[in-house]
Design a protein around this motif. Structure first.
Motif, PDB file in Angstrom:
ATOM      1  N   SER A  49       4.412  20.676  -2.244  1.00 51.28           N
ATOM      2  CA  SER A  49       3.616  21.472  -1.302  1.00 51.28           C
ATOM      3  C   SER A  49       3.447  20.784   0.050  1.00 51.28           C
ATOM      4  N   GLY A  50       3.810  19.506   0.126  1.00 53.09           N
ATOM      5  CA  GLY A  50       3.734  18.801   1.403  1.00 53.09           C
ATOM      6  C   GLY A  50       2.861  17.565   1.433  1.00 53.09           C
ATOM      7  N   PHE A  51       2.049  17.334   0.403  1.00 49.42           N
ATOM      8  CA  PHE A  51       1.203  16.134   0.377  1.00 49.42           C
ATOM      9  C   PHE A  51       2.079  14.879   0.345  1.00 49.42           C
ATOM     10  N   ARG A  52       1.708  13.898   1.167  1.00 40.01           N
ATOM     11  CA  ARG A  52       2.445  12.627   1.205  1.00 40.01           C
ATOM     12  C   ARG A  52       1.508  11.425   1.059  1.00 40.01           C
ATOM     13  N   HIS A  53       0.277  11.679   0.682  1.00 47.35           N
ATOM     14  CA  HIS A  53      -0.719  10.614   0.508  1.00 47.35           C
ATOM     15  C   HIS A  53      -1.398  10.851  -0.833  1.00 47.35           C
ATOM     16  N   PHE A  54      -1.291   9.866  -1.728  1.00 49.96           N
ATOM     17  CA  PHE A  54      -1.828  10.005  -3.084  1.00 49.96           C
ATOM     18  C   PHE A  54      -2.763   8.849  -3.393  1.00 49.96           C
ATOM     19  N   ASP A  55      -3.939   9.205  -3.906  1.00 45.43           N
ATOM     20  CA  ASP A  55      -4.985   8.230  -4.211  1.00 45.43           C
ATOM     21  C   ASP A  55      -5.109   8.085  -5.726  1.00 45.43           C
ATOM     22  N   CYS A  56      -4.838   6.883  -6.210  1.00 47.29           N
ATOM     23  CA  CYS A  56      -4.829   6.614  -7.655  1.00 47.29           C
ATOM     24  C   CYS A  56      -5.856   5.516  -7.970  1.00 47.29           C
ATOM     25  N   ALA A  57      -6.000   5.187  -9.257  1.00 49.68           N
ATOM     26  CA  ALA A  57      -6.901   4.103  -9.655  1.00 49.68           C
ATOM     27  C   ALA A  57      -6.628   3.741 -11.095  1.00 49.68           C
ATOM     28  N   GLU A  58      -6.710   2.446 -11.400  1.00 45.22           N
ATOM     29  CA  GLU A  58      -6.542   2.045 -12.801  1.00 45.22           C
ATOM     30  C   GLU A  58      -7.627   2.705 -13.654  1.00 45.22           C
ATOM     31  N   ARG A  59      -8.799   2.909 -13.085  1.00 40.85           N
ATOM     32  CA  ARG A  59      -9.911   3.496 -13.835  1.00 40.85           C
ATOM     33  C   ARG A  59      -9.638   4.935 -14.265  1.00 40.85           C
ATOM     34  N   THR A  88      -3.988   2.676  -4.655  1.00 43.65           N
ATOM     35  CA  THR A  88      -4.626   2.563  -5.959  1.00 43.65           C
ATOM     36  C   THR A  88      -5.766   1.557  -5.844  1.00 43.65           C
ATOM     37  N   LYS A  89      -6.518   1.394  -6.939  1.00 43.18           N
ATOM     38  CA  LYS A  89      -7.774   0.657  -6.828  1.00 43.18           C
ATOM     39  C   LYS A  89      -7.960  -0.351  -7.961  1.00 43.18           C
ATOM     40  N   LEU A  90      -8.600  -1.451  -7.583  1.00 46.39           N
ATOM     41  CA  LEU A  90      -8.980  -2.512  -8.519  1.00 46.39           C
ATOM     42  C   LEU A  90     -10.294  -2.133  -9.171  1.00 46.39           C
ATOM     43  N   TRP A  91     -10.327  -2.111 -10.509  1.00 49.08           N
ATOM     44  CA  TRP A  91     -11.557  -1.713 -11.183  1.00 49.08           C
ATOM     45  C   TRP A  91     -12.555  -2.865 -11.281  1.00 49.08           C
ATOM     46  N   ASN A  92     -13.809  -2.485 -11.546  1.00 49.72           N
ATOM     47  CA  ASN A  92     -14.953  -3.410 -11.536  1.00 49.72           C
ATOM     48  C   ASN A  92     -14.811  -4.577 -12.510  1.00 49.72           C
ATOM     49  N   ILE A 121     -10.777  -2.041  -3.406  1.00 52.49           N
ATOM     50  CA  ILE A 121     -11.758  -2.450  -4.419  1.00 52.49           C
ATOM     51  C   ILE A 121     -12.556  -1.197  -4.758  1.00 52.49           C
ATOM     52  N   HIS A 122     -12.467  -0.735  -6.007  1.00 50.00           N
ATOM     53  CA  HIS A 122     -12.984   0.587  -6.380  1.00 50.00           C
ATOM     54  C   HIS A 122     -14.483   0.730  -6.097  1.00 50.00           C
ATOM     55  N   THR A 123     -15.258  -0.288  -6.440  1.00 53.70           N
ATOM     56  CA  THR A 123     -16.672  -0.321  -6.051  1.00 53.70           C
ATOM     57  C   THR A 123     -17.039  -1.780  -5.767  1.00 53.70           C
TER      58      THR A 123
END
Length: 316
Positions: A49-59, A88-92, A121-123
């Motif tokens: 659909s055109g999205f080119r930015h994806f936000d992920c997380a180990e959590r 992506t993100k580092l979990w607590n 850093i996720h939080t």
């Protein structure tokens, strides 16, 4: 007036990263799904659909399914890895410096990528280190890790940037006061700060600080996450939507980009994914109305206070 007759460039907006490592598409796709089995299909559709930015997380526990989607689309040849911005993100539970690189490597492996465009850093809250992502005591209280500071963890992220496999680093679910402390002490400044932001929580002071330091403010829940009071039912937004022949969601998302932020929306529904991408520039009058006439102020997610993600259930 309709915007569909021509390609409005608002959806193509990119914000530069302050460390010179390229730019982030303002229009982003979040990957926290209620039903993890929808992950691969939703991410593939978002790419198409055109999205080119994806936000992920180990959590989120679905990086592997996202990696499958990326590889299938990249293998088809129309979209390249370098065309896609992956966060992506580092979990607590991995805040201790010796745990940062293994967590980063594990995310790269699951996502099937050699590098990450932005690692957050996720939080700011360090939990008891270990494999249990939600460590609790016998009373059900979160077990925090009092032996580590946020700056200690930040230093470990700076090392990842030095090594080149992590293009930029940032923070998530952080207060302005805590952000100021990191910015003052950091060798590599945060490039991105991800927080809840929408017309009912505009975070103007945070945005001003971020813009002064070249930090991208990345808004999650930009549509209010369907919580009450419902942002998308706001009279100001619905009136503007009628006038510009867009949906209230498209108005709120256009507002987010035009005021200088990036945003993340999440959906597994193809029509909703398309709607969230098809934003168009609002008249300046509409921008002024949203800023001046919406007075409701409410936070829907309490993670900034505890480090435990979760939208606040409210009684009707």
């Amino acid at each position: 007036m309709t915007y569909e007759a021509f390609h409005d460039e608002l959806r193509d907006t990119r914000w530069p990263l302050n460390n010179g490592a390229g730019s982030m598409p303002a229009v982003g796709f979040g990957t926290l799904f209620r039903d993890l089995s929808t992950t691969t299909a939703a991410v593939k559709y978002a790419l198409e659909s055109g999205f080119r930015h994806f936000d992920c997380a180990e959590r989120y526990r679905n990086e592997a399914q996202i990696g499958v989607a990326f590889q299938e689309v990249f293998a088809a040849g129309k979209i390249r890895r370098e065309d896609v911005f992956i966060t992506t993100k580092l979990w607590n539970t991995n805040h201790r410096p010796e745990r940062v690189r293994p967590a980063f490597e594990a995310s790269c492996q699951r996502l099937q990528t050699d590098y990450i465009d932005c690692y957050l850093i996720h939080t700011p809250f360090a939990f008891k280190p270990g494999d249990d992502q939600d460590p609790r005591d016998v009373f059900g209280h979160v077990i925090y890790d009092g032996e580590i500071s946020l700056l200690d963890t930040w230093r470990a992220l700076e090392s990842l940037v030095d090594e080149g496999r992590c293009k930029s680093i940032g923070l998530s679910d952080i207060t302005l006061e805590a952000l100021k402390e990191i910015v003052a002490a950091a060798r590599i400044k945060p490039a991105v700060v991800q927080i809840e932001a929408h017309p009912y929580l505009p975070e103007w002071e945070m945005l001003e600080f971020c813009q002064q330091h070249g930090i991208i403010l990345l808004a999650f829940a930009p549509l209010g996450h369907g919580m009450q009071p419902n942002v998308l039912e706001d009279a100001v937004l619905t009136s503007i939507a009628r006038n510009v022949q867009k949906t209230p969601a498209q108005v709120a998302l256009a507002w987010a980009v035009q005021r200088g932020t990036a945003f993340l929306t999440t959906s597994a529904t193809p029509s909703r994914i398309q709607e969230n991408f098809a934003i168009a520039t609002l008249p300046q009058r509409a921008m002024l109305e949203i800023k001046g006439e919406i007075s409701t102020r409410i936070r829907f997610n309490s993670v900034v206070e505890t480090g435990v993600p979760g939208f606040i259930a409210r009684k009707p």
